[in-house]
Scaffold this motif. Structure first.
Motif, PDB file in Angstrom:
ATOM      1  N   GLN B 105       3.933 -11.915   0.173  1.00  0.00           N
ATOM      2  CA  GLN B 105       3.361 -12.815  -0.247  1.00  0.00           C
ATOM      3  C   GLN B 105       2.064 -13.090   0.120  1.00  0.00           C
ATOM      4  O   GLN B 105       1.789 -13.560   0.859  1.00  0.00           O
ATOM      5  N   GLY B 106       1.158 -12.178  -0.099  1.00  0.00           N
ATOM      6  CA  GLY B 106      -0.179 -12.051   0.609  1.00  0.00           C
ATOM      7  C   GLY B 106      -0.748 -12.956   1.037  1.00  0.00           C
ATOM      8  O   GLY B 106      -0.870 -13.266   1.839  1.00  0.00           O
ATOM      9  N   ALA B 107      -0.639 -14.147   0.261  1.00  0.00           N
ATOM     10  CA  ALA B 107      -1.404 -15.526   0.170  1.00  0.00           C
ATOM     11  C   ALA B 107      -0.948 -16.117   1.141  1.00  0.00           C
ATOM     12  O   ALA B 107      -0.571 -17.394   1.859  1.00  0.00           O
ATOM     13  N   VAL B 108       0.739 -16.001   1.600  1.00  0.00           N
ATOM     14  CA  VAL B 108       1.416 -16.640   1.891  1.00  0.00           C
ATOM     15  C   VAL B 108       2.274 -16.388   3.402  1.00  0.00           C
ATOM     16  O   VAL B 108       2.224 -17.530   4.149  1.00  0.00           O
ATOM     17  N   ASP B 109       2.801 -15.678   2.912  1.00  0.00           N
ATOM     18  CA  ASP B 109       3.805 -15.371   4.486  1.00  0.00           C
ATOM     19  C   ASP B 109       3.311 -14.036   4.770  1.00  0.00           C
ATOM     20  O   ASP B 109       3.897 -13.556   6.075  1.00  0.00           O
ATOM     21  N   LEU B 110       2.759 -13.483   4.707  1.00  0.00           N
ATOM     22  CA  LEU B 110       2.401 -12.083   4.661  1.00  0.00           C
ATOM     23  C   LEU B 110       1.777 -12.132   6.496  1.00  0.00           C
ATOM     24  O   LEU B 110       2.031 -11.696   7.258  1.00  0.00           O
ATOM     25  N   THR B 111       1.039 -12.987   6.674  1.00  0.00           N
ATOM     26  CA  THR B 111       0.432 -13.252   8.126  1.00  0.00           C
ATOM     27  C   THR B 111       1.071 -13.440   9.005  1.00  0.00           C
ATOM     28  O   THR B 111       1.664 -13.066  10.438  1.00  0.00           O
ATOM     29  N   SER B 112       2.505 -14.363   8.559  1.00  0.00           N
ATOM     30  CA  SER B 112       3.245 -14.959   9.528  1.00  0.00           C
ATOM     31  C   SER B 112       4.374 -13.402   9.571  1.00  0.00           C
ATOM     32  O   SER B 112       5.031 -13.557  10.694  1.00  0.00           O
ATOM     33  N   TYR B 113       4.593 -12.503   8.931  1.00  0.00           N
ATOM     34  CA  TYR B 113       5.433 -11.330   9.715  1.00  0.00           C
ATOM     35  C   TYR B 113       4.598 -10.609  10.082  1.00  0.00           C
ATOM     36  O   TYR B 113       4.964 -10.468  11.695  1.00  0.00           O
ATOM     37  N   VAL B 114       3.290 -10.631  10.337  1.00  0.00           N
ATOM     38  CA  VAL B 114       2.044  -9.450  10.961  1.00  0.00           C
ATOM     39  C   VAL B 114       2.509 -10.320  12.730  1.00  0.00           C
ATOM     40  O   VAL B 114       2.828 -10.039  13.891  1.00  0.00           O
ATOM     41  N   VAL B 115       2.271 -11.924  12.576  1.00  0.00           N
ATOM     42  CA  VAL B 115       2.672 -12.213  14.381  1.00  0.00           C
ATOM     43  C   VAL B 115       3.623 -11.612  14.476  1.00  0.00           C
ATOM     44  O   VAL B 115       3.344 -12.410  15.364  1.00  0.00           O
ATOM     45  N   LYS B 116       4.578 -12.042  14.079  1.00  0.00           N
ATOM     46  CA  LYS B 116       6.014 -12.368  14.120  1.00  0.00           C
ATOM     47  C   LYS B 116       6.461 -10.318  14.777  1.00  0.00           C
ATOM     48  O   LYS B 116       7.526  -9.952  14.976  1.00  0.00           O
ATOM     49  N   GLY B 117       5.791  -9.264  14.257  1.00  0.00           N
ATOM     50  CA  GLY B 117       5.693  -8.468  14.747  1.00  0.00           C
ATOM     51  C   GLY B 117       6.840  -7.466  14.111  1.00  0.00           C
ATOM     52  O   GLY B 117       7.358  -6.952  14.292  1.00  0.00           O
ATOM     53  N   LEU B 118       6.913  -7.522  12.514  1.00  0.00           N
ATOM     54  CA  LEU B 118       7.763  -7.629  11.501  1.00  0.00           C
ATOM     55  C   LEU B 118       7.277  -5.944  10.906  1.00  0.00           C
ATOM     56  O   LEU B 118       7.994  -5.760  10.485  1.00  0.00           O
ATOM     57  N   ALA B 119       5.873  -6.369  10.361  1.00  0.00           N
ATOM     58  CA  ALA B 119       5.567  -5.471   9.315  1.00  0.00           C
ATOM     59  C   ALA B 119       4.617  -4.373   9.651  1.00  0.00           C
ATOM     60  O   ALA B 119       4.147  -4.710  11.234  1.00  0.00           O
ATOM     61  N   MET B 120       5.424  -3.492   9.648  1.00  0.00           N
ATOM     62  CA  MET B 120       3.961  -2.061   9.368  1.00  0.00           C
ATOM     63  C   MET B 120       2.304  -2.100   9.525  1.00  0.00           C
ATOM     64  O   MET B 120       2.140  -2.431   8.250  1.00  0.00           O
ATOM     65  N   ASP B 121       1.887  -1.467  10.562  1.00  0.00           N
ATOM     66  CA  ASP B 121       0.724  -1.377  10.287  1.00  0.00           C
ATOM     67  C   ASP B 121       0.283   0.086   9.305  1.00  0.00           C
ATOM     68  O   ASP B 121       1.323   1.101   9.835  1.00  0.00           O
ATOM     69  N   LEU B 122       0.077   0.222   8.342  1.00  0.00           N
ATOM     70  CA  LEU B 122       0.127   1.179   7.442  1.00  0.00           C
ATOM     71  C   LEU B 122      -1.127   1.882   7.358  1.00  0.00           C
ATOM     72  O   LEU B 122      -1.415   2.769   5.923  1.00  0.00           O
ATOM     73  N   THR B 123      -2.041   1.279   7.855  1.00  0.00           N
ATOM     74  CA  THR B 123      -3.224   1.956   7.508  1.00  0.00           C
ATOM     75  C   THR B 123      -3.840   3.329   8.062  1.00  0.00           C
ATOM     76  O   THR B 123      -4.477   3.925   7.376  1.00  0.00           O
ATOM     77  N   PRO B 124      -2.400   4.260   8.442  1.00  0.00           N
ATOM     78  CA  PRO B 124      -2.691   5.415   9.286  1.00  0.00           C
ATOM     79  C   PRO B 124      -2.083   6.476   7.609  1.00  0.00           C
ATOM     80  O   PRO B 124      -2.674   7.360   7.352  1.00  0.00           O
ATOM     81  N   PHE B 125      -1.302   5.463   6.704  1.00  0.00           N
ATOM     82  CA  PHE B 125      -0.763   6.234   5.510  1.00  0.00           C
ATOM     83  C   PHE B 125      -1.926   5.943   4.841  1.00  0.00           C
ATOM     84  O   PHE B 125      -1.899   6.821   3.367  1.00  0.00           O
ATOM     85  N   MET B 126      -2.656   4.860   4.522  1.00  0.00           N
ATOM     86  CA  MET B 126      -3.304   4.192   3.656  1.00  0.00           C
ATOM     87  C   MET B 126      -4.634   5.841   3.335  1.00  0.00           C
ATOM     88  O   MET B 126      -5.113   6.153   2.483  1.00  0.00           O
ATOM     89  N   GLN B 127      -4.754   5.881   4.962  1.00  0.00           N
ATOM     90  CA  GLN B 127      -6.438   7.049   5.093  1.00  0.00           C
ATOM     91  C   GLN B 127      -6.249   8.275   4.678  1.00  0.00           C
ATOM     92  O   GLN B 127      -6.870   8.449   4.009  1.00  0.00           O
ATOM     93  N   THR B 128      -4.390   8.953   4.653  1.00  0.00           N
ATOM     94  CA  THR B 128      -4.224   9.909   3.817  1.00  0.00           C
ATOM     95  C   THR B 128      -3.890  10.115   2.371  1.00  0.00           C
ATOM     96  O   THR B 128      -3.045  11.156   1.881  1.00  0.00           O
ATOM     97  N   SER B 129      -3.633   9.180   1.969  1.00  0.00           N
ATOM     98  CA  SER B 129      -3.056   9.071   0.667  1.00  0.00           C
ATOM     99  C   SER B 129      -3.645   9.100  -0.433  1.00  0.00           C
ATOM    100  O   SER B 129      -4.972   9.343  -0.334  1.00  0.00           O
ATOM    101  N   GLN B 130      -2.837   9.860  -1.647  1.00  0.00           N
ATOM    102  CA  GLN B 130      -3.348  10.444  -2.714  1.00  0.00           C
ATOM    103  C   GLN B 130      -3.391   9.286  -3.566  1.00  0.00           C
ATOM    104  O   GLN B 130      -4.524   9.990  -4.850  1.00  0.00           O
ATOM    105  N   VAL B 131      -3.216   8.766  -3.582  1.00  0.00           N
ATOM    106  CA  VAL B 131      -2.722   7.713  -4.552  1.00  0.00           C
ATOM    107  C   VAL B 131      -3.204   6.956  -4.422  1.00  0.00           C
ATOM    108  O   VAL B 131      -3.932   5.774  -5.864  1.00  0.00           O
ATOM    109  N   LEU B 132      -3.133   6.028  -3.441  1.00  0.00           N
ATOM    110  CA  LEU B 132      -3.674   4.736  -2.845  1.00  0.00           C
ATOM    111  C   LEU B 132      -5.049   4.761  -2.141  1.00  0.00           C
ATOM    112  O   LEU B 132      -5.073   5.047  -0.997  1.00  0.00           O
TER     113      LEU B 132
END
Lengths: 301, 460
Positions: B105-132
């Motif tokens: 949940q973006g407004a609830v636990d996203l930041t917690s996933y990030v600080v715990k190092g559990l979420a993958m940085d999707l920036t490179p994928f987003m940059q080349t995506s054809q649909v997003l």
């Protein structure tokens, strides 16, 4: 010669208990000790590679934290009320159901059912009974009595205990077994001496049931100190909901610290303190048993 | 007899051991495969063996038909759906056995996933995506950006599958009529005080029993963490310090907000801890004509639209703007923004991304948009939202109004999850007159800070 024989005996013994022993060591002892180790660290669930040893700090918090002591107090209170009453009810029911009455098996099933119903359904059912316009208050209304806020501040613990007592029939099986084990000739002798049913109960049944009561008492204390899901669901919906303060029991506190706030180290310290408290209480009850538990054989447990 | 306590204790500790044992291995895992993000070629086997991507979600969020469609079009990838369970997930993450896509949940636990190092940085994928594509994103997608300090900035770690401005108010005109009250104008937001006044007028009792409540929340009509944060956002007050190290619930604005809810309990405006109404949730009250208003996001229109009894008189229902603080700024943010992140330790980042794209922009996204159970995260999907009945149109138009004020986020702290549990613990005694509100907020602040500090120290 003697040595090898003895060694052989040991080997046989351990070979036979090994299935249990291996499982206990890996799934019981190791986790327990690992938990003990973690209770001395700042473990929060995700910092395994940066774990810091914090000494007795978590244990100090257990005793300095007013909430854990409050919760322990409430838990002991609930135990002190719940256990003796459920022992009495359990024994009373067993004595009744040991009589030759019509529909005996039906009654036995009826009283035993609460122990088979999953605890979540039990709590939901009682929630409907206790709620504002629930069954109990509707009944009160019919009887022209003032409705009571059963799940409110004043009565929440009463409600919890009533709900727990509903399960008092759980000791029925073992109580019945105990009653069946009392030799009939003792009752015959008592009858010949002209003892009333009440007298028979107190001089024959009760003394010969003390070892069963003793067992139920210990199990009751252990079970009662470990209650946590009932108070949570009685006023909440999910496991992370806070129960109303009077029902904020010790294990609820520990569960919340671990699963809601990621304080694993502190939560584990809470569990170990409870473990020691239960151990002490059990030892105390065991010690007291020599004064009130009657064994037909001279052997002590 | 000590066995029982031993076993139950062991069960709990076993969970921890699972988590820790795993923690250790995930630590190593990080070293070995931590760098394995988008840039590196995937380690996926080059054989024709299909790769399985596990998705942790709530039941029904992706249908079996959708899975089948994806698998037909992507023969190399199989999808396994797993029902999400937070306690189980914690153990899985620690043992490096977590699903590849995880519901967040973006407004609830996203930041917690990030600080715990559990979420993958999707920036490179987003940059080349054809649909997003970034210019197609609605603002709540930014809730999945976090630079370690400020949410909404920096790398992107996921995105919402759908969302709603969650503090809008649905009304049931039949119950307004019963109370002889006019439905307020939906153009102007009510202030919190006006809302409470209205709720009071709408609460009707008969023989000492509640006939209808004025205002339902999703949970109980009492101090509600997100609603309080909403009021703070409208007032421009911060509860957490900028460095996220401390919380302060003793601020006069917070006290004012909480005492308003204490008052709501006293006036019995909805289901609360004192009346112990047995309704399972606030929606139950509204759907059974027992609450005149409910504070819920746009998604709630899906409930009304789909209800057999309500369907027949949709003209009686509508949506009002999210309330604002007295003299406060108009805000209408989301309180959830449920979506997905990709597990940092996934063995198949490329394939996981394919599934992610499909869920976010493929058939599931289109089905969600047409179902009207939430606002899509992509602008291009907005026209798919239901606009058939007058009710649809009324709600849709109000939504467009709200979207103008949905760019801001509610404040959250990555080191303090489950604020509601904490809030309830200290404020509930106040409803019963057993504690003083000032004392309660002081205790709340003290304990919140303790938790934040411990969780912060643990990863530093």
């Amino acid at each position: 010669m003697l040595q090898t024989k003895k060694w052989r005996q040991y080997a046989t013994f351990y070979a036979f208990v090994s299935p249990w022993l291996i499982i206990f060591i890996f799934l019981g002892l190791f986790p327990l000790l690992y938990g003990l180790y973690l209770s001395f660290t700042n473990f929060t669930g995700f910092n395994m590679n940066q774990l810091k040893f914090v000494g007795f700090s978590n244990y100090k918090t257990v005793f300095l934290d007013s909430e854990s002591m409050y919760a322990l107090g409430r838990t002991l209170l609930v135990t002190a009320i719940n256990v003796p009453i459920s022992l009495a009810i359990g024994l009373f029911l067993a004595v009744l159901l040991n009589l030759k009455i019509k529909g005996l098996s039906w009654w036995r099933t009826a009283f035993y059912i609460p122990s088979v119903v999953p605890v979540v359904s039990t709590v939901l059912m009682w929630k409907f009974i206790f709620s504002g316009d629930g069954l109990l208050n509707t009944l009160f209304d019919k009887l022209q009595l003032q409705p009571i806020n059963w799940l409110g501040y004043e009565y929440a613990t009463t409600a919890l205990i009533v709900m727990l007592l509903w399960g008092a029939g759980g000791s029925l099986l073992i109580n019945l077994a105990g009653l069946k084990g009392i030799p009939a000739d003792l009752y015959e002798a008592a009858e010949i001496d002209g003892a009333s049913p009440v007298r028979k109960f107190f001089t024959v049944t009760l003394p010969l049931m003390t070892h069963i009561l003793f067992f139920n008492l210990i199990m009751g204390i252990i079970g009662s100190l470990q209650i946590y899901i009932q108070p949570i669901l009685l006023s909440g919906k999910t496991l992370l909901d806070s129960p109303i303060k009077p029902n904020y029991l010790y294990l609820v506190h520990a569960f919340q610290q671990i699963f809601a706030f990621q304080r694993f180290g502190y939560g584990l310290a809470l569990m170990w303190v409870l473990f020691i408290a239960i151990l002490l209480l059990t030892v105390l009850v065991f010690y007291s048993s020599r004064f009130w538990v009657y064994y037909e054989t001279d052997q002590e447990v | 007899m000590k066995k029982r306590i031993l076993t139950s204790l062991a069960a709990i500790i076993a969970t921890c051991v699972l988590i820790t044992g795993c923690g250790a291995s995930s630590g190593n895992g990080n070293v070995n495969q931590g760098g394995k993000t988008a840039e590196e070629p995937t380690t996926a086997p080059k054989t024709n063996e299909p790769v399985t991507i596990r998705v942790a979600l709530s039941k029904g969020e992706v249908s079996d038909d959708e899975v089948k469609e994806f698998e037909t079009n992507n023969p190399g990838i199989k999808i396994t759906l797993e029902e999400i369970d937070q306690q189980k997930l914690a153990a899985q993450l620690a043992t490096n056995d977590a699903p590849d896509l995880i519901r967040a949940q973006g407004a609830v636990d996203l930041t917690s996933y990030v600080v715990k190092g559990l979420a993958m940085d999707l920036t490179p994928f987003m940059q080349t995506s054809q649909v997003l594509k970034e210019d197609d994103f609605l603002s709540p997608v930014n809730l999945y950006r976090f630079d370690g300090k400020v949410q909404g900035q920096g790398p992107i770690y996921g995105m919402p599958k759908d969302w709603s401005p969650d503090f809008t108010i649905f009304y049931n005109k039949t119950l307004f009529d019963a109370a002889g009250v006019k439905v307020p104008d939906s153009k102007e937001p009510l202030t919190w005080n006006e809302l409470m006044e209205l709720a009071k007028k709408l609460t009707l009792t008969e023989d000492g029993k509640v006939k209808q409540y004025g205002l339902a929340l999703l949970g109980k009509t009492q101090a509600d963490f997100p609603s309080i944060m909403l009021e703070m956002a409208s007032k421009g007050v911060n509860v957490f310090s900028e460095d996220m190290k401390t919380a302060d619930f003793t601020k006069p604005e917070v006290k004012e907000a909480v005492s308003m809810w204490v008052d709501a309990v006293k006036k019995n405006l909805g289901k609360n801890d004192v009346n112990q109404d047995p309704a399972a949730w606030g929606g139950d009250l509204f759907m059974n004509n027992k609450a005149a208003m409910i504070m819920a996001g746009y998604w709630f229109s899906g409930m009304i639209r789909g209800d057999e009894k309500m369907k027949t008189h949709l003209d009686d229902f509508g949506m009002l703007a999210a309330p604002i603080a007295e003299n406060g700024e108009r805000v209408s943010p989301t309180g959830a923004a449920t979506g997905f992140i990709i597990n940092k330790n996934t063995e198949h980042p490329e394939q996981a991304w394919k599934v992610f794209e499909y869920i976010m922009a493929g058939t599931p996204a289109k089905n969600r948009a047409t179902g009207g159970w939430g606002v899509p995260a992509l602008k291009s999907l907005l026209p798919l939202m239901p606009q058939v009945t007058d009710f649809d149109k009324r709600v849709y138009n109000q939504l467009q109004e709200e979207l103008k004020y949905s760019n801001g986020f509610l404040e959250s702290n990555p080191f303090l999850l489950n604020g509601q549990t904490l809030l309830d613990k200290y404020v509930t005694p106040v409803y019963f007159g057993k504690a003083d509100l000032d004392e309660a907020l002081k205790e709340l602040t003290k304990n919140a800070n303790l938790i934040i500090q411990e969780n912060m120290n643990a990863i530093q």
